[in-house]
Design a protein around this motif. Structure first.
Motif, mmCIF file in Angstrom:
data_model
loop_
_atom_site.group_PDB
_atom_site.id
_atom_site.type_symbol
_atom_site.label_atom_id
_atom_site.label_comp_id
_atom_site.label_asym_id
_atom_site.label_seq_id
_atom_site.Cartn_x
_atom_site.Cartn_y
_atom_site.Cartn_z
ATOM 1 N N CYS A 1 -4.519 1.857 -1.955
ATOM 2 C CA CYS A 1 -4.317 0.421 -1.744
ATOM 3 C C CYS A 1 -4.556 -0.333 -3.044
ATOM 4 C CB CYS A 1 -5.286 -0.091 -0.674
ATOM 5 S SG CYS A 1 -5.172 0.815 0.882
ATOM 6 N N PRO A 2 -3.581 -0.347 -3.965
ATOM 7 C CA PRO A 2 -3.788 -1.028 -5.245
ATOM 8 C C PRO A 2 -4.041 -2.521 -5.031
ATOM 9 C CG PRO A 2 -1.781 0.298 -5.278
ATOM 10 C CD PRO A 2 -2.238 0.226 -3.864
ATOM 11 N N LEU A 3 -4.845 -3.097 -5.890
ATOM 12 C CA LEU A 3 -5.011 -4.549 -5.877
ATOM 13 C C LEU A 3 -3.661 -5.206 -6.115
ATOM 14 C CD1 LEU A 3 -8.303 -4.905 -7.968
ATOM 15 C CD2 LEU A 3 -8.038 -4.721 -5.488
ATOM 16 N N ALA B 1 -4.713 7.043 1.874
ATOM 17 C CA ALA B 1 -4.430 5.607 1.730
ATOM 18 C C ALA B 1 -4.786 5.179 0.307
ATOM 19 C CB ALA B 1 -5.238 4.801 2.743
ATOM 20 N N GLY C 1 0.804 -1.211 0.000
ATOM 21 C CA GLY C 1 0.000 0.000 0.000
ATOM 22 C C GLY C 1 0.838 1.263 0.000
ATOM 23 N N VAL D 1 -8.144 1.894 -8.353
ATOM 24 C CA VAL D 1 -8.035 2.155 -6.904
ATOM 25 C C VAL D 1 -9.158 3.075 -6.443
ATOM 26 C CG1 VAL D 1 -5.524 1.873 -6.651
ATOM 27 C CG2 VAL D 1 -6.464 4.109 -7.312
ATOM 28 N N ASN D 2 -9.323 3.079 -5.145
ATOM 29 C CA ASN D 2 -10.204 4.015 -4.475
ATOM 30 C C ASN D 2 -9.383 4.692 -3.373
ATOM 31 O OD1 ASN D 2 -12.194 5.413 -3.152
ATOM 32 N ND2 ASN D 2 -13.452 3.633 -2.647
#
Lengths: 290, 290, 290, 290
Positions: free
Chosen positions: C272-274, C270, C141, C284-285
């Motif tokens: 947080c890529p898959l 934050a 992350g 991403v979100n």
């Protein structure tokens, strides 16, 4: 069920377990008759190109992704040349819609919770697909006499306009012009010029811009619908009541030209759907042979 | 380029821009000859069912996802019944591999950075696919005399074993048993029984368990390869050097039975690839008509 | 390599095997600093909704297909209720493009056959994807101080116009208005209002209608390009030369409002890529916490 | 509805239109508390790698196809270098299943035709997906105190065996070992070692080989089920009755090590689901920060 659905119904005609519907009418004798129409050995596609473009009439974009390509291979070492030589791709599509030439299987459409032969629509599930009467029922192909009724030609127009319907007298006039009669077991192709218009003037969305019908070179339902209380009535009548498999979005432009040149509107037609299990139709490339 | 690639090469034979390769040999006369073989009007599929299962021989899982289903429709209100009646699905697949009956177009394979007719492999890009010589070159279908050489039958076995090759004498024996000679323009189907074995004993991965070849009912390359320095040599010879389109993973079981019953190993064969633009082949359902 | 690419290059800065690029600058101390910015516990998305619509800025249509749905379940028998209770779907997308909020990994872009740290582009293959330096390098992350430079706000406009660039003085003015300085290891978000315009006025295709830049709420390259000899120059500079991972197509509208309300343009962010193996980025979100 | 479903029900607790369920318990104060746990600035992934392999526990194969790659670019002309520099891919997956770390939204499960808050399952349609209560309800992310209850560690085993359940006394023992109490609004991670076993011994299919549970590093239902009359009872209780969103198939191996090293089993946890419209969950990469 409405009167005309009941009047045209083939439910039970070929037994309660029948999956073929009107394809039952294509007998071995019809196939032999069709083969007898092959005199020159010329073959013509009735399919549109299947492309990945997003156009005005796209509902779902067709996909083509390479899983291996040819780029950089000319610089491969001899070892690598031996190991890896192929190109391949993933293809994906929702073939129903307005752009891809395809066959509709009966469970593509429902009426009051039922499809052809009175089967409950719940047999077509989100998990398993069309558990009966899927396109695989046509696994042995559909080969018969094909007949083109070129209504646009008979009317003397390049293409029919949105909202114009193909009427019984259109079919009769086209038959007369072709010098033949449509018979039991024929595969009937009706040309409105709709695809010719798309080539000439570009794609439009049929539910916005309207569409003529009922033609094999259309999505086989007129828009706006002439029966306001029932959308896609032709699909309901054919698929649900009659068990009549439809070809949607055909390309009849080359075929029309081939027929006109020969002054012959009958030919062997081979429609070979993919053997897709539990699927409500198949993309196809119908081939006419003269 | 190796000697046998050069010796078998058709590069330039039909002009430097040719995209058809050996399909050039299917002349109108061949199509007329094929139609003359239709005497009974019986048709038989040569395709395997196309299913979504993951099996031992799956490289890429075929996909079928509903975009609308029939569940709950029997409880629809009359208004909703009018609005929504269809079921449809997305289908997706990498048809090359070991399970789906398909045609290979020439740019599916490369040798030293080139494919059929000497074109650079860089014409097959990850972005655009096969920009020349794609399956769309066969848009008008492939209809000709089909000939089944049933090598398993001639050898008197249910199926050939992994590592066993189909040798010239096998082909000659099968021709003799069939009472015919393979001619220019025929579509040749060679049966090893490999798919019959899959039905009887379940799928195995050909690169692990081995495979016989060269047969239309296989992936058309023997494993382990008899020419250790060159994997998939049959593909290289046919696709790259000869411009000979291949049918891989056919189902010849029903056809073999149909031929044996009639003691006739020739028939009209219709192969109608989808009109996929820039794609290196197509899933197909080849239909034999007797 | 051009002068400014060389001048801005980070190749070798963190070792020849480095895969993190400028993410190396996000130290544990930065993460602690970021956590210290969480005072109220309010969180805000920086992602656009991810929908399946085809819009003017769609290159590849995102997919959502149910593999099971809830229709008809209320009529299930008790036995069936016990057996089957789930809904699930297939999702698919090409997240690069103009509509999906995503992170670009360095091998998304090449220059003269190389990507970040001088690696050869041939390490990104059609068969295996990004075999090095993929998004999986960010598996732990990206959590740091986020800083919003709201250039549209500083300029006093709802959104910047096509062709307008964010200039150094814009950034300085926005810093000044925010009362902070961008520091090493910060995640910088630059707002042009481009997405706000899309919400208000509907989607347009950036390569046709033009786009402002360089902003996190854009596709991060101005169109038409101010450096005519080099398209997408910002991507080349950031991804190839600097090893600076980009966030494209963010939604900074809610965030801008949240910042303005609080008069505070810094927060914990934050991203947080898959953990996608061999992939050149991730949808991403990004979540901001105040 | 069964007694324990009724006893644990949160239906109506946060209003009849509520879509958040137990995420309502994550208050701003919890987020501030979570941020206070960040002392070192170390971050750890809780996601498994997302790969395209077919393994024994694959239901649907994840897809990755390049839409452009880097091969051959080093030989591009300067003009072509300027035109085309990117690599990109299509990704696709059914994230529910046994291999991908994901969040379940409440409408992933039904009981007697209803899902969380008593909504009818018919709101999750094959055409439109989860029209309410989809993962997009979590658009602002889930950031709170994360707590790892490492049951495998407390039991002194590398991993729990198939059919073994995590019992209340396990949770209490793990709490005690961790020196903390799980509180309202915490994100609870329960480790069984199931994923550690997969790494060490390879994948098995949980419905064939059995699985322990209930653990965040599993598919969150024990197999064979201890309540024979109800499969996946944990999903039903959590998703349907409680409105408790689940994380399935997490990777808690690195986290367990990070906790054990620090002797600290609490941390900030950021779960940032993709903003997928009408979807019953999302693949995620939950990030723990110490």
């Amino acid at each position: 069920m409405r009167d005309y659905l009941r009047a045209l119904s083939n439910w039970g005609r070929w037994g309660k377990d029948d999956e073929l519907g009107t394809v039952n009418l294509i007998t071995p004798a019809k196939r032999v008759q069709a083969a007898g129409l092959v005199r020159e050995g010329a073959s013509v596609t009735c399919a549109r190109p299947l492309v990945t473009d997003i156009t005005a009439d796209t509902s779902f974009q067709p996909l083509r992704f390479m899983v291996d390509s040819g780029e950089g291979r000319e610089h491969d070492s001899p070892e690598r040349n031996l190991q890896r030589r192929g190109a391949a791709e993933f293809i994906g599509m929702v073939f129903h819609g307005y752009t891809i030439t395809h066959v509709d299987a009966p469970p593509h459409y429902f009426w009051e919770g039922k499809f052809y032969n009175g089967r409950p629509s719940s047999l077509v599930t989100s998990r398993e697909g069309a558990t009966v009467n899927s396109i695989e029922a046509l696994r042995d192909g559909v080969v018969s006499r094909g007949v083109l009724l070129d209504v646009a030609r008979t009317r003397g127009v390049k293409w029919m306009e949105p909202g114009q319907g193909v009427m019984p007298e259109d079919l009769e006039a086209a038959e007369k012009a072709a010098g033949l009669r449509v018979e039991s077991g024929d595969i009937l192709l009706v040309r409105t010029g709709y695809y010719g218009r798309r080539i000439a003037e570009g794609p439009v969305h049929p539910l916005k811009a309207g569409s003529p019908a009922i033609g094999t070179d259309t999505h086989n339902d007129i828009h706006p619908p002439p029966y306001p209380a029932m959308g896609n009535s032709f699909h309901v009548v054919c698929l649900v009541a009659m068990g009549l498999w439809l070809i949607d979005n055909a390309n009849l432009e080359d075929l029309a030209q081939a027929c006109a040149q020969r002054k012959r509107w009958e030919f062997l037609l081979a429609v070979c759907p993919l053997r897709l299990r539990n699927v409500t139709g198949s993309p196809v490339n119908p081939i006419a042979v003269f």
